[in-house]
Design an enzyme around this catalytic site. Structure first.
Site, PDB file in Angstrom:
ATOM      1  N   GLY A   9      21.658  29.523 -16.514  1.00  0.00           N
ATOM      2  CA  GLY A   9      21.316  30.708 -15.736  1.00  0.00           C
ATOM      3  C   GLY A   9      21.808  32.056 -16.196  1.00  0.00           C
ATOM      4  N   GLY A  58      21.165  33.723 -18.984  1.00  0.00           N
ATOM      5  CA  GLY A  58      20.340  34.348 -20.033  1.00  0.00           C
ATOM      6  C   GLY A  58      19.656  35.630 -19.568  1.00  0.00           C
ATOM      7  CB  CYS A  78      17.571  32.965 -17.704  1.00  0.00           C
ATOM      8  SG  CYS A  78      18.000  31.704 -16.558  1.00  0.00           S
TER       9      CYS A  78
HETATM   10  P1  5GP Z   1      20.641  35.691 -23.830  1.00  0.00           P
HETATM   11  O1  5GP Z   1      21.474  35.717 -25.068  1.00  0.00           O
HETATM   12  O2  5GP Z   1      19.316  36.345 -24.038  1.00  0.00           O
HETATM   13  O3  5GP Z   1      21.351  36.221 -22.630  1.00  0.00           O
HETATM   14  O4  5GP Z   1      20.380  34.149 -23.494  1.00  0.00           O
HETATM   15  C1  5GP Z   1      19.715  33.295 -24.394  1.00  0.00           C
HETATM   16  C2  5GP Z   1      19.586  31.924 -23.764  1.00  0.00           C
HETATM   17  O5  5GP Z   1      18.821  31.975 -22.547  1.00  0.00           O
HETATM   18  C3  5GP Z   1      18.841  30.899 -24.583  1.00  0.00           C
HETATM   19  O6  5GP Z   1      19.581  30.398 -25.654  1.00  0.00           O
HETATM   20  C4  5GP Z   1      18.499  29.846 -23.532  1.00  0.00           C
HETATM   21  O7  5GP Z   1      19.567  28.978 -23.273  1.00  0.00           O
HETATM   22  C5  5GP Z   1      18.270  30.684 -22.288  1.00  0.00           C
HETATM   23  N1  5GP Z   1      16.835  30.828 -22.017  1.00  0.00           N
HETATM   24  C6  5GP Z   1      15.853  31.182 -22.872  1.00  0.00           C
HETATM   25  N2  5GP Z   1      14.655  31.220 -22.263  1.00  0.00           N
HETATM   26  C7  5GP Z   1      14.868  30.854 -20.987  1.00  0.00           C
HETATM   27  C8  5GP Z   1      14.010  30.678 -19.866  1.00  0.00           C
HETATM   28  O8  5GP Z   1      12.793  30.901 -19.903  1.00  0.00           O
HETATM   29  N3  5GP Z   1      14.610  30.246 -18.723  1.00  0.00           N
HETATM   30  C9  5GP Z   1      15.943  29.999 -18.645  1.00  0.00           C
HETATM   31  N4  5GP Z   1      16.435  29.548 -17.504  1.00  0.00           N
HETATM   32  N5  5GP Z   1      16.788  30.185 -19.683  1.00  0.00           N
HETATM   33  C10 5GP Z   1      16.258  30.598 -20.833  1.00  0.00           C
END
Ligand code: 5GP
Length: 346
Positions: A181, A183, A186
């Site tokens: 959660g 991300g 996300c």
């Molecule tokens: P960020 O670095 O952008 O904060 O987080 C990246 C991570 O978000 C990814 O490695 C993956 O674990 C998560 N993530 C990517 N796409 C999605 C999505 O559509 N839904 C959710 N719940 N998590 C995502």
């Protein structure tokens, strides 16, 4: 029903307490780490920052750019066998030390993984990635993959609690991916109410993993170099970044020109955009748990890499860690209710 009253912390809830240090400059800080993986006994040396296995981040182009800085890329799972063939034929031989193949847990996924590793036995890392790493099916899948592939370094996730980290390591994972959660694209916490503040998840999961000789990846929620430092300070062995690597030349995602400004599309892997693109739409029994956004186009990723590594090096000098490995031992977090001064922010 039960309530846990311990407050769990995210990156925004803490800062590093500075400590006396003999380091004169951030150039004296070594960012390299060497890990030995618990099931394969293989070692890896590099800078443990990795691009996320999203198709607007973890591309072949990103892998080539990050490898030059000793960083790692989890390649997204939507490349075909033919595309892999083309990439590996033209890529430098050492690229296999800096990339992981990614996969889901469907029947076709395991066939594709088996075929890919059969055709390219030089590949070393596999990232088995599902949104919810708590299912029994997932543990069985990790175990079955370990039995078929004793030589491959397996990363598996995502989970956020120590007992599940232990279960996945014992089932055959070398490295467990942590984060539910946090991300940037996300929406799981909004759609389901499920999650765990990322810093506490990292602290608790690192403790569980290190007790067994495994490693963890802090995945998601970093928005600044300071957050990357906090993930390492909390005990993460690797830090995975999505949004911070989006929007570059090497990131996938459509280029958009609006009123003379350039943007790149960036979307979650379970967003409606990703599901329309890869599986023909959102199935009607599930909700999309990802956003689609436009991020300002930022040119080559090199500068971003230097900015992130410069920040982490500087954290190390503030707490007296001459090596990234020492950062967590030198870390005292203070609980805060403020972060940066925003008076001149837009
Ligand atoms: P960020 O670095 O952008 O904060 O987080 C990246 C991570 O978000 C990814 O490695 C993956 O674990 C998560 N993530 C990517 N796409 C999605 C999505 O559509 N839904 C959710 N719940 N998590 C995502």
């Amino acid at each position: 029903m039960r309530i846990e009253y311990d407050v769990k912390l995210g990156f925004k809830d803490v800062m590093f307490r500075p400590k006396r240090s003999t380091l004169k400059s951030r150039s004296m800080v070594s960012m390299e780490r060497t890990f030995t993986f618990m099931h394969t006994g293989k070692t890896w040396t590099g800078i443990p920052v990795m691009a996320a296995n999203m198709d607007t981040v973890g591309t072949f182009e990103m892998a080539l750019a990050l490898q030059k800085h000793q960083l790692f890329t989890a390649i997204h799972k939507h490349y075909s066998l033919e595309q892999w063939e083309g990439f590996l034929q033209n890529a430098p031989e050492e690229i296999v030390d800096s990339i992981a193949v990614s996969t889901g847990t469907g029947e076709n996924d395991s066939k594709k993984v088996d075929e890919l590793f059969k055709r390219h036995p030089q590949l070393k890392f596999l990232c088995i990635d599902v949104a919810n790493g708590y299912s029994e099916h997932f543990v069985h899948y990790v175990n079955a993959t370990r039995e078929r592939h004793p030589e491959i370094v397996i990363m598996a996730g995502n989970v956020v609690t120590g007992e599940m980290v232990e279960e996945l390591l014992l089932a055959g994972a070398d490295i467990v991916k942590v984060g539910i959660g946090p991300g940037s694209v996300c929406t799981t916490r909004i759609k389901t109410g499920v999650g765990y503040p990322q810093l506490s998840a990292v602290v608790e999961c690192a403790d569980a993993a290190h007790g067994l000789g495994g490693q963890i990846i802090s995945d998601g929620g970093c928005t600044t170099p300071g957050d990357v430092s906090k993930a390492f300070g909390g005990g993460a062995d690797f830090v995975m970044l999505g949004g911070m690597f989006a929007g570059h030349n090497e990131s996938g995602g459509e280029l958009i020109d609006k009123n003379g400004k350039k943007y790149r599309e960036f979307y979650g892997m379970s967003s409606a955009t990703a599901m329309d693109k890869h599986v023909g739409g959102v199935a009607n029994y599930r909700a999309s748990e990802g956003k689609t956004v436009r991020v300002p186009y930022r040119g080559p990723v090199d500068e971003t890499v230097l900015d992130i590594l410069g920040g982490v090096r500087s954290t190390c000098t503030y707490v007296g860690a001459s090596k990234l490995k020492e950062l967590t031992k030198r870390t005292t977090f203070i609980r805060v209710e403020e972060q940066e001064n925003q008076v001149y922010n837009d």
